[in-house]
Write a protein that holds these residues in place. Structure first.
Motif, PDB file in Angstrom:
ATOM      1  N   ILE A   1       0.837  -1.207   0.000  1.00  0.00           N
ATOM      2  CA  ILE A   1       0.000   0.000   0.000  1.00  0.00           C
ATOM      3  C   ILE A   1       0.867   1.250   0.000  1.00  0.00           C
ATOM      4  CG2 ILE A   1      -1.662   1.342   1.338  1.00  0.00           C
ATOM      5  CD1 ILE A   1      -2.800  -1.318   2.359  1.00  0.00           C
ATOM      6  N   MET A   2       1.916   1.260   0.826  1.00  0.00           N
ATOM      7  CA  MET A   2       2.793   2.428   0.883  1.00  0.00           C
ATOM      8  C   MET A   2       3.483   2.671  -0.447  1.00  0.00           C
ATOM      9  SD  MET A   2       4.469   2.511   4.737  1.00  0.00           S
ATOM     10  CE  MET A   2       4.959   0.782   4.854  1.00  0.00           C
ATOM     11  N   MET A   3       3.967   1.618  -1.068  1.00  0.00           N
ATOM     12  CA  MET A   3       4.688   1.787  -2.327  1.00  0.00           C
ATOM     13  C   MET A   3       3.749   2.137  -3.478  1.00  0.00           C
ATOM     14  SD  MET A   3       7.807  -0.927  -2.218  1.00  0.00           S
ATOM     15  CE  MET A   3       9.123  -0.671  -1.032  1.00  0.00           C
ATOM     16  N   LYS A   4       2.561   1.566  -3.472  1.00  0.00           N
ATOM     17  CA  LYS A   4       1.595   1.878  -4.516  1.00  0.00           C
ATOM     18  C   LYS A   4       1.207   3.354  -4.477  1.00  0.00           C
ATOM     19  CE  LYS A   4      -3.042   0.725  -6.189  1.00  0.00           C
ATOM     20  NZ  LYS A   4      -4.250  -0.110  -5.963  1.00  0.00           N
ATOM     21  N   ASN A   5       1.049   3.887  -3.271  1.00  0.00           N
ATOM     22  CA  ASN A   5       0.644   5.284  -3.107  1.00  0.00           C
ATOM     23  C   ASN A   5       1.823   6.237  -2.945  1.00  0.00           C
ATOM     24  OD1 ASN A   5      -2.355   4.976  -2.993  1.00  0.00           O
ATOM     25  ND2 ASN A   5      -1.840   3.682  -1.246  1.00  0.00           N
ATOM     26  N   ARG A   6       3.042   5.680  -3.083  1.00  0.00           N
ATOM     27  CA  ARG A   6       4.269   6.476  -2.973  1.00  0.00           C
ATOM     28  C   ARG A   6       4.293   7.246  -1.649  1.00  0.00           C
ATOM     29  NH1 ARG A   6       5.799   9.371  -8.543  1.00  0.00           N
ATOM     30  NH2 ARG A   6       7.778   9.395  -7.415  1.00  0.00           N
ATOM     31  N   MET A   7       3.954   6.548  -0.584  1.00  0.00           N
ATOM     32  CA  MET A   7       3.964   7.103   0.767  1.00  0.00           C
ATOM     33  C   MET A   7       4.889   6.251   1.634  1.00  0.00           C
ATOM     34  SD  MET A   7      -0.146   7.604   1.090  1.00  0.00           S
ATOM     35  CE  MET A   7      -0.034   8.060   2.816  1.00  0.00           C
ATOM     36  N   ARG A   8       5.407   6.869   2.670  1.00  0.00           N
ATOM     37  CA  ARG A   8       6.302   6.153   3.573  1.00  0.00           C
ATOM     38  C   ARG A   8       5.666   5.916   4.931  1.00  0.00           C
ATOM     39  NH1 ARG A   8      11.803   6.096   1.946  1.00  0.00           N
ATOM     40  NH2 ARG A   8      12.075   7.061  -0.102  1.00  0.00           N
ATOM     41  N   ALA A   9       4.360   6.119   5.000  1.00  0.00           N
ATOM     42  CA  ALA A   9       3.664   5.911   6.269  1.00  0.00           C
ATOM     43  C   ALA A   9       2.190   5.626   6.010  1.00  0.00           C
ATOM     44  CB  ALA A   9       3.809   7.131   7.167  1.00  0.00           C
ATOM     45  N   LEU A  10       1.588   4.905   6.939  1.00  0.00           N
ATOM     46  CA  LEU A  10       0.157   4.623   6.912  1.00  0.00           C
ATOM     47  C   LEU A  10      -0.446   5.067   8.243  1.00  0.00           C
ATOM     48  CD1 LEU A  10       0.143   0.950   5.514  1.00  0.00           C
ATOM     49  CD2 LEU A  10      -0.246   3.060   4.215  1.00  0.00           C
ATOM     50  N   ILE A  11      -1.659   5.583   8.191  1.00  0.00           N
ATOM     51  CA  ILE A  11      -2.371   5.919   9.411  1.00  0.00           C
ATOM     52  C   ILE A  11      -3.349   4.790   9.702  1.00  0.00           C
ATOM     53  CG2 ILE A  11      -3.946   7.533  10.519  1.00  0.00           C
ATOM     54  CD1 ILE A  11      -2.686   9.765   8.983  1.00  0.00           C
ATOM     55  N   LEU A  12      -3.294   4.291  10.924  1.00  0.00           N
ATOM     56  CA  LEU A  12      -4.096   3.143  11.330  1.00  0.00           C
ATOM     57  C   LEU A  12      -5.117   3.542  12.391  1.00  0.00           C
ATOM     58  CD1 LEU A  12      -1.113   0.653  11.809  1.00  0.00           C
ATOM     59  CD2 LEU A  12      -2.432   1.032   9.717  1.00  0.00           C
ATOM     60  N   LYS A  13      -6.120   2.686  12.563  1.00  0.00           N
ATOM     61  CA  LYS A  13      -7.127   2.923  13.586  1.00  0.00           C
ATOM     62  C   LYS A  13      -7.350   1.644  14.376  1.00  0.00           C
ATOM     63  CE  LYS A  13     -11.601   5.128  14.295  1.00  0.00           C
ATOM     64  NZ  LYS A  13     -12.766   5.763  13.627  1.00  0.00           N
ATOM     65  N   LYS A  14      -7.362   1.803  15.701  1.00  0.00           N
ATOM     66  CA  LYS A  14      -7.582   0.665  16.586  1.00  0.00           C
ATOM     67  C   LYS A  14      -8.380   1.149  17.796  1.00  0.00           C
ATOM     68  CE  LYS A  14      -5.030  -2.806  19.278  1.00  0.00           C
ATOM     69  NZ  LYS A  14      -3.682  -3.272  19.687  1.00  0.00           N
ATOM     70  N   SER A  15      -9.610   0.639  17.924  1.00  0.00           N
ATOM     71  CA  SER A  15     -10.470   1.040  19.052  1.00  0.00           C
ATOM     72  C   SER A  15     -10.601   2.555  19.145  1.00  0.00           C
ATOM     73  CB  SER A  15      -9.922   0.479  20.372  1.00  0.00           C
ATOM     74  OG  SER A  15      -9.833  -0.931  20.307  1.00  0.00           O
ATOM     75  N   ASN A  16     -10.904   3.183  18.015  1.00  0.00           N
ATOM     76  CA  ASN A  16     -11.110   4.637  17.928  1.00  0.00           C
ATOM     77  C   ASN A  16      -9.858   5.452  18.248  1.00  0.00           C
ATOM     78  OD1 ASN A  16     -13.881   4.425  17.221  1.00  0.00           O
ATOM     79  ND2 ASN A  16     -14.410   4.123  19.386  1.00  0.00           N
ATOM     80  N   LYS A  17      -8.707   4.800  18.224  1.00  0.00           N
ATOM     81  CA  LYS A  17      -7.445   5.499  18.472  1.00  0.00           C
ATOM     82  C   LYS A  17      -6.589   5.452  17.208  1.00  0.00           C
ATOM     83  CE  LYS A  17      -3.907   5.995  22.020  1.00  0.00           C
ATOM     84  NZ  LYS A  17      -3.349   5.470  23.288  1.00  0.00           N
ATOM     85  N   LEU A  18      -6.028   6.596  16.846  1.00  0.00           N
ATOM     86  CA  LEU A  18      -5.212   6.686  15.640  1.00  0.00           C
ATOM     87  C   LEU A  18      -3.762   6.302  15.941  1.00  0.00           C
ATOM     88  CD1 LEU A  18      -6.505  10.015  14.034  1.00  0.00           C
ATOM     89  CD2 LEU A  18      -7.038   7.670  13.334  1.00  0.00           C
ATOM     90  N   GLY A  19      -3.144   5.639  14.984  1.00  0.00           N
ATOM     91  CA  GLY A  19      -1.740   5.261  15.093  1.00  0.00           C
ATOM     92  C   GLY A  19      -1.070   5.374  13.747  1.00  0.00           C
ATOM     93  N   ILE A  20       0.189   5.024  13.702  1.00  0.00           N
ATOM     94  CA  ILE A  20       0.965   5.170  12.469  1.00  0.00           C
ATOM     95  C   ILE A  20       1.881   3.971  12.280  1.00  0.00           C
ATOM     96  CG2 ILE A  20       2.926   6.402  13.518  1.00  0.00           C
ATOM     97  CD1 ILE A  20       2.828   8.275  11.018  1.00  0.00           C
ATOM     98  N   PHE A  21       2.128   3.654  11.024  1.00  0.00           N
ATOM     99  CA  PHE A  21       3.081   2.598  10.673  1.00  0.00           C
ATOM    100  C   PHE A  21       3.905   3.129   9.515  1.00  0.00           C
ATOM    101  CE2 PHE A  21       4.510  -1.181   8.362  1.00  0.00           C
ATOM    102  CZ  PHE A  21       5.053  -1.931   9.402  1.00  0.00           C
ATOM    103  N   THR A  22       5.222   3.134   9.672  1.00  0.00           N
ATOM    104  CA  THR A  22       6.103   3.756   8.697  1.00  0.00           C
ATOM    105  C   THR A  22       7.119   2.773   8.135  1.00  0.00           C
ATOM    106  OG1 THR A  22       7.768   4.380  10.335  1.00  0.00           O
ATOM    107  CG2 THR A  22       5.924   5.909  10.014  1.00  0.00           C
ATOM    108  N   TYR A  23       7.882   3.254   7.165  1.00  0.00           N
ATOM    109  CA  TYR A  23       8.994   2.465   6.646  1.00  0.00           C
ATOM    110  C   TYR A  23       9.903   2.008   7.784  1.00  0.00           C
ATOM    111  CZ  TYR A  23       8.592   3.040   1.528  1.00  0.00           C
ATOM    112  OH  TYR A  23       8.219   2.949   0.221  1.00  0.00           O
ATOM    113  N   ARG A  24      10.167   2.922   8.705  1.00  0.00           N
ATOM    114  CA  ARG A  24      11.067   2.594   9.818  1.00  0.00           C
ATOM    115  C   ARG A  24      10.509   1.434  10.638  1.00  0.00           C
ATOM    116  NH1 ARG A  24      12.223   7.228  14.091  1.00  0.00           N
ATOM    117  NH2 ARG A  24      13.357   8.134  12.347  1.00  0.00           N
ATOM    118  N   ASP A  25       9.187   1.441  10.878  1.00  0.00           N
ATOM    119  CA  ASP A  25       8.558   0.355  11.627  1.00  0.00           C
ATOM    120  C   ASP A  25       8.665  -0.964  10.873  1.00  0.00           C
ATOM    121  OD1 ASP A  25       7.651   2.064  13.740  1.00  0.00           O
ATOM    122  OD2 ASP A  25       6.079   2.772  12.395  1.00  0.00           O
TER     123      ASP A  25
END
Length: 335
Positions: free
Chosen positions: A237-261
């Motif tokens: 998903i990151m490479m298709k959208n040429r992004m280095r991070a994704l924003i995630l949702k878990k139990s109404n809480k926002l988080g992030i997942f990046t290349y570094r992760d």
């Protein structure tokens, strides 16, 4: 490939060796550039790096025996700005080099242990993108290493940004005497911009960036994804959208997942079919926050991305976007 920058205005520091007694007064006076010192064997003053000389003439004025003369070829104030804005002053050094027979997974472990995003392999470069693009983590690094685009340490920081933007790269090896001696990234450029000022040229009109701009105006709207993604799905998903991070949702809480992760997961011997481990303890910025409130956080926390919330919309802001918005803009004057 090396982006070269010539220094044609190096001050000429003339030292009368017959009169010099090695009193160290000139060495103490050269506090900014630190380009003159007393030779331990001859006990005579010498210029060790002429390119770092600002032509301030402090050494000449401090010499009690009048044995130093400085000849300038440009305004010392402008010269000082050039010297302190050079790439070599903001690069990260020493650069981490690895053998080409290391596996991709071993390369990821080295990146994580040194908190870096690129490796030098026999004067070639391996980045996070190269590692995450591979489907065989046991492959040797030499098979994914690519030619490094490098920059001379004498170049100004703005030349590094221009080069990185043109070639669409995030890390730039720095060379001295054709040898790689450091690495500079967008975060280093952001840090440099906070400590130096633009050196103006009459050929250009300069427009200062507006650091009070609202984050809503520069952040990019993105989809919020469920946290139950596999590593392969997240990378795709990151490479298709040429992004280095994704924003995630878990139990109404926002988080992030990046290349570094993703690199950390590989370093922990995880596989592509393992579920990702997003970070849900990150700071959330508001859309009406100003850019100048975000920059110190990026520099201090060594982050690359920020989550911005605007009502029901979620936006993502990268350090690359921030750098582009926090520097001077120059426009060529057309006559």
């Amino acid at each position: 490939m090396i982006i070269k920058c010539n220094d044609n205005y190096v001050p000429n520091v003339i030292i009368d060796v017959d009169r010099c007694v090695g009193c160290y007064m000139c060495q103490r006076a050269c506090a900014l550039a630190k380009c003159i010192q007393i030779n331990n064997f001859t006990n005579i003053a010498e210029v060790i790096d002429p390119n770092d000389c600002t032509g301030c003439m402090a050494c000449e004025r401090s010499c009690p025996y009048n044995c130093i003369s400085v000849i300038n070829y440009m305004d010392p104030l402008l010269r000082a700005k050039i010297v302190i804005s050079r790439v070599k002053r903001f690069m990260r050094s020493p650069v981490i080099t690895v053998e080409e027979d290391h596996t991709i997974r071993e390369g990821a472990k080295i990146m994580v242990s040194h908190n870096i995003a690129s490796l030098i392999v026999n004067n070639s470069i391996v980045t996070e993108s190269d590692i995450l693009s591979s489907d065989d983590l046991n492959k040797e690094l030499k098979y994914i290493a690519k030619e490094a685009i490098c920059i001379d340490g004498l170049c100004e920081i703005y030349k590094a940004l221009e080069t990185m933007t043109y070639y669409q790269i995030s890390h730039l090896p720095v060379v001295s005497n054709d040898r790689i001696v450091g690495m500079i990234s967008f975060r280093d450029i952001l840090r440099a911009n906070a400590r130096s000022s633009i050196i103006k040229d009459d050929r250009y009109t300069y427009i200062q960036a507006n650091n009070k701009i609202k984050l809503l105006n520069i952040a990019e709207s993105v989809d919020v994804l469920d946290y139950t993604l596999t590593l392969r799905e997240a990378i795709d998903i990151m490479m298709k959208n040429r992004m280095r991070a994704l924003i995630l949702k878990k139990s109404n809480k926002l988080g992030i997942f990046t290349y570094r992760d993703a690199i950390k997961m590989i370093a922990q011997d995880k596989n592509f079919d393992d579920f990702i481990e997003g970070r849900f303890d990150v700071k959330i910025f508001r859309a009406d926050d100003e850019l100048n409130s975000l920059i110190p956080w990026i520099i201090e926390k060594n982050n690359r991305h920020a989550i911005v919330v605007s009502n029901d919309n979620v936006l993502l802001l990268s350090v690359k976007d921030i750098v582009g918005r926090s520097i001077w803009i120059q426009r060529l004057n057309i006559k």
